[in-house]
Design a protein around this motif. Structure first.
Motif, PDB file in Angstrom:
ATOM      1  N   ASN A  11      -0.808 -13.898 -32.334  1.00 25.01           N
ATOM      2  CA  ASN A  11      -0.886 -13.382 -31.714  1.00 25.01           C
ATOM      3  C   ASN A  11      -0.344 -12.129 -31.442  1.00 25.01           C
ATOM      4  OD1 ASN A  11      -2.203 -12.685 -29.132  1.00 25.01           O
ATOM      5  ND2 ASN A  11      -2.567 -15.080 -28.298  1.00 25.01           N
ATOM      6  N   ALA A  12      -0.675 -10.969 -30.449  1.00 16.10           N
ATOM      7  CA  ALA A  12       0.259 -10.039 -30.098  1.00 16.10           C
ATOM      8  C   ALA A  12       0.373 -10.225 -28.683  1.00 16.10           C
ATOM      9  CB  ALA A  12      -0.561  -9.285 -29.457  1.00 16.10           C
ATOM     10  N   MET A  13      -0.049 -10.907 -27.612  1.00 15.05           N
ATOM     11  CA  MET A  13       0.223 -11.622 -26.818  1.00 15.05           C
ATOM     12  C   MET A  13       1.104 -12.776 -25.943  1.00 15.05           C
ATOM     13  SD  MET A  13      -1.661  -9.441 -24.928  1.00 15.05           S
ATOM     14  CE  MET A  13      -2.415  -9.555 -23.338  1.00 15.05           C
ATOM     15  N   GLN A  14       1.488 -13.286 -27.310  1.00 18.65           N
ATOM     16  CA  GLN A  14       2.742 -14.389 -26.961  1.00 18.65           C
ATOM     17  C   GLN A  14       3.738 -14.028 -28.625  1.00 18.65           C
ATOM     18  OE1 GLN A  14       0.483 -17.548 -27.889  1.00 18.65           O
ATOM     19  NE2 GLN A  14      -0.175 -18.280 -25.768  1.00 18.65           N
ATOM     20  N   SER A  15       4.686 -14.772 -28.215  1.00 16.69           N
ATOM     21  CA  SER A  15       6.162 -14.451 -28.941  1.00 16.69           C
ATOM     22  C   SER A  15       6.262 -15.153 -30.712  1.00 16.69           C
ATOM     23  CB  SER A  15       7.231 -14.040 -28.650  1.00 16.69           C
ATOM     24  OG  SER A  15       7.638 -15.729 -28.124  1.00 16.69           O
ATOM     25  N   GLY A  16       5.285 -16.442 -29.569  1.00 12.86           N
ATOM     26  CA  GLY A  16       5.347 -17.525 -31.225  1.00 12.86           C
ATOM     27  C   GLY A  16       4.994 -17.805 -32.503  1.00 12.86           C
ATOM     28  N   LYS A  17       5.161 -17.486 -33.194  1.00 15.57           N
ATOM     29  CA  LYS A  17       4.601 -17.957 -34.376  1.00 15.57           C
ATOM     30  C   LYS A  17       4.248 -19.637 -35.034  1.00 15.57           C
ATOM     31  CE  LYS A  17       7.770 -13.765 -35.389  1.00 15.57           C
ATOM     32  NZ  LYS A  17       9.350 -13.149 -35.979  1.00 15.57           N
ATOM     33  N   ALA A  18       3.796 -20.039 -34.133  1.00 18.56           N
ATOM     34  CA  ALA A  18       3.415 -21.380 -35.325  1.00 18.56           C
ATOM     35  C   ALA A  18       2.184 -21.144 -36.266  1.00 18.56           C
ATOM     36  CB  ALA A  18       3.176 -22.907 -33.638  1.00 18.56           C
ATOM     37  N   LEU A  19       2.261 -21.991 -36.636  1.00 16.12           N
ATOM     38  CA  LEU A  19       1.256 -21.898 -37.466  1.00 16.12           C
ATOM     39  C   LEU A  19       0.244 -20.599 -38.623  1.00 16.12           C
ATOM     40  CD1 LEU A  19      -1.718 -24.346 -35.033  1.00 16.12           C
ATOM     41  CD2 LEU A  19      -0.363 -24.825 -37.044  1.00 16.12           C
ATOM     42  N   LEU A  20       1.129 -19.712 -37.946  1.00 17.59           N
ATOM     43  CA  LEU A  20       1.330 -18.452 -38.878  1.00 17.59           C
ATOM     44  C   LEU A  20       1.294 -18.270 -40.693  1.00 17.59           C
ATOM     45  CD1 LEU A  20       2.617 -15.903 -36.720  1.00 17.59           C
ATOM     46  CD2 LEU A  20       0.149 -16.335 -37.140  1.00 17.59           C
ATOM     47  N   ASP A  21       1.823 -20.059 -40.887  1.00 20.54           N
ATOM     48  CA  ASP A  21       2.064 -19.556 -42.874  1.00 20.54           C
ATOM     49  C   ASP A  21       1.041 -20.724 -42.939  1.00 20.54           C
ATOM     50  OD1 ASP A  21       2.721 -21.970 -41.591  1.00 20.54           O
ATOM     51  OD2 ASP A  21       4.493 -22.560 -42.540  1.00 20.54           O
ATOM     52  N   LEU A  22      -0.176 -21.100 -42.100  1.00 20.51           N
ATOM     53  CA  LEU A  22      -1.659 -21.740 -42.741  1.00 20.51           C
ATOM     54  C   LEU A  22      -2.400 -21.118 -43.907  1.00 20.51           C
ATOM     55  CD1 LEU A  22      -1.315 -24.956 -40.516  1.00 20.51           C
ATOM     56  CD2 LEU A  22      -0.584 -24.519 -42.213  1.00 20.51           C
ATOM     57  N   TRP A  23      -2.676 -21.232 -44.869  1.00 17.73           N
ATOM     58  CA  TRP A  23      -3.662 -20.279 -44.802  1.00 17.73           C
ATOM     59  C   TRP A  23      -5.434 -21.182 -44.494  1.00 17.73           C
ATOM     60  CZ3 TRP A  23      -4.029 -16.200 -47.360  1.00 17.73           C
ATOM     61  CH2 TRP A  23      -3.021 -14.947 -47.926  1.00 17.73           C
ATOM     62  N   THR A  24      -6.214 -19.843 -43.799  1.00 17.49           N
ATOM     63  CA  THR A  24      -7.270 -20.608 -43.288  1.00 17.49           C
ATOM     64  C   THR A  24      -8.633 -20.377 -44.169  1.00 17.49           C
ATOM     65  OG1 THR A  24      -6.666 -20.236 -41.737  1.00 17.49           O
ATOM     66  CG2 THR A  24      -9.055 -20.970 -41.173  1.00 17.49           C
ATOM     67  N   LEU A  25      -9.825 -21.306 -44.596  1.00 19.83           N
ATOM     68  CA  LEU A  25     -10.766 -21.224 -45.327  1.00 19.83           C
ATOM     69  C   LEU A  25     -12.155 -21.459 -43.522  1.00 19.83           C
ATOM     70  CD1 LEU A  25     -11.749 -21.919 -48.344  1.00 19.83           C
ATOM     71  CD2 LEU A  25     -14.180 -22.967 -46.461  1.00 19.83           C
ATOM     72  N   GLU A  26     -12.637 -20.383 -43.753  1.00 18.98           N
ATOM     73  CA  GLU A  26     -13.910 -20.104 -42.996  1.00 18.98           C
ATOM     74  C   GLU A  26     -15.077 -19.588 -43.357  1.00 18.98           C
ATOM     75  OE1 GLU A  26     -13.437 -17.189 -39.505  1.00 18.98           O
ATOM     76  OE2 GLU A  26     -12.751 -18.295 -38.963  1.00 18.98           O
ATOM     77  N   PHE A  27     -16.234 -20.346 -43.453  1.00 15.48           N
ATOM     78  CA  PHE A  27     -17.544 -19.797 -44.035  1.00 15.48           C
ATOM     79  C   PHE A  27     -18.273 -19.114 -42.928  1.00 15.48           C
ATOM     80  CE2 PHE A  27     -16.893 -24.209 -45.046  1.00 15.48           C
ATOM     81  CZ  PHE A  27     -16.948 -24.253 -46.067  1.00 15.48           C
ATOM     82  N   ALA A  28     -19.043 -18.081 -43.927  1.00 14.07           N
ATOM     83  CA  ALA A  28     -19.665 -16.937 -43.221  1.00 14.07           C
ATOM     84  C   ALA A  28     -21.095 -17.389 -42.163  1.00 14.07           C
ATOM     85  CB  ALA A  28     -20.019 -16.134 -44.442  1.00 14.07           C
ATOM     86  N   PRO A  29     -21.422 -16.444 -41.983  1.00 14.94           N
ATOM     87  CA  PRO A  29     -22.607 -16.989 -40.984  1.00 14.94           C
ATOM     88  C   PRO A  29     -24.165 -16.912 -41.970  1.00 14.94           C
ATOM     89  CG  PRO A  29     -22.175 -15.121 -39.926  1.00 14.94           C
ATOM     90  CD  PRO A  29     -21.361 -15.608 -41.098  1.00 14.94           C
ATOM     91  N   ALA A  30     -24.258 -18.420 -41.943  1.00 14.21           N
ATOM     92  CA  ALA A  30     -25.972 -18.413 -42.654  1.00 14.21           C
ATOM     93  C   ALA A  30     -27.199 -17.821 -42.270  1.00 14.21           C
ATOM     94  CB  ALA A  30     -26.193 -20.169 -43.118  1.00 14.21           C
TER      95      ALA A  30
END
Length: 92
Positions: A11-30
């Motif tokens: 996130n450009a608005m925060q300096s934290g890097k939490a949860l950035l190493d996780l890979w996300t699977l997101e479904f496309a809209p049907a």
């Protein structure tokens, strides 16, 4: 059913890097979203859009998609570019 696998960018608005190493699977809209006749809010009957799965590695995300017959497209993580700059550079 199709999906995309990606890593969340920082996130450009925060300096934290939490949860950035996780890979996300997101479904496309049907189906397309349509306005609600009473309130005017956008919505659809597609409940898969609400599901976001996170995995520690891209291989585990691919294995999950293969196991359940989901066509998944992997989006590579763009390299992080750091602009190293000293405070004194603002006055040159």
């Amino acid at each position: 059913m199709s999906a995309r696998i990606y890593q969340r960018p920082k996130n450009a608005m925060q300096s934290g890097k939490a949860l950035l190493d996780l890979w996300t699977l997101e479904f496309a809209p049907a189906e397309a979203k349509k306005p609600d006749p009473l309130m005017g809010w956008a919505g659809s009957g597609d409940t898969q859009q609400q599901v976001i799965l996170r995995f520690p590695t891209v291989d585990e995300a691919k294995a999950y998609a293969d196991k359940y017959g989901i066509e998944a497209e992997v989006h590579a993580t763009p390299p992080r570019r750091l602009k190293i700059q000293a405070y004194a550079d603002n006055f040159r």
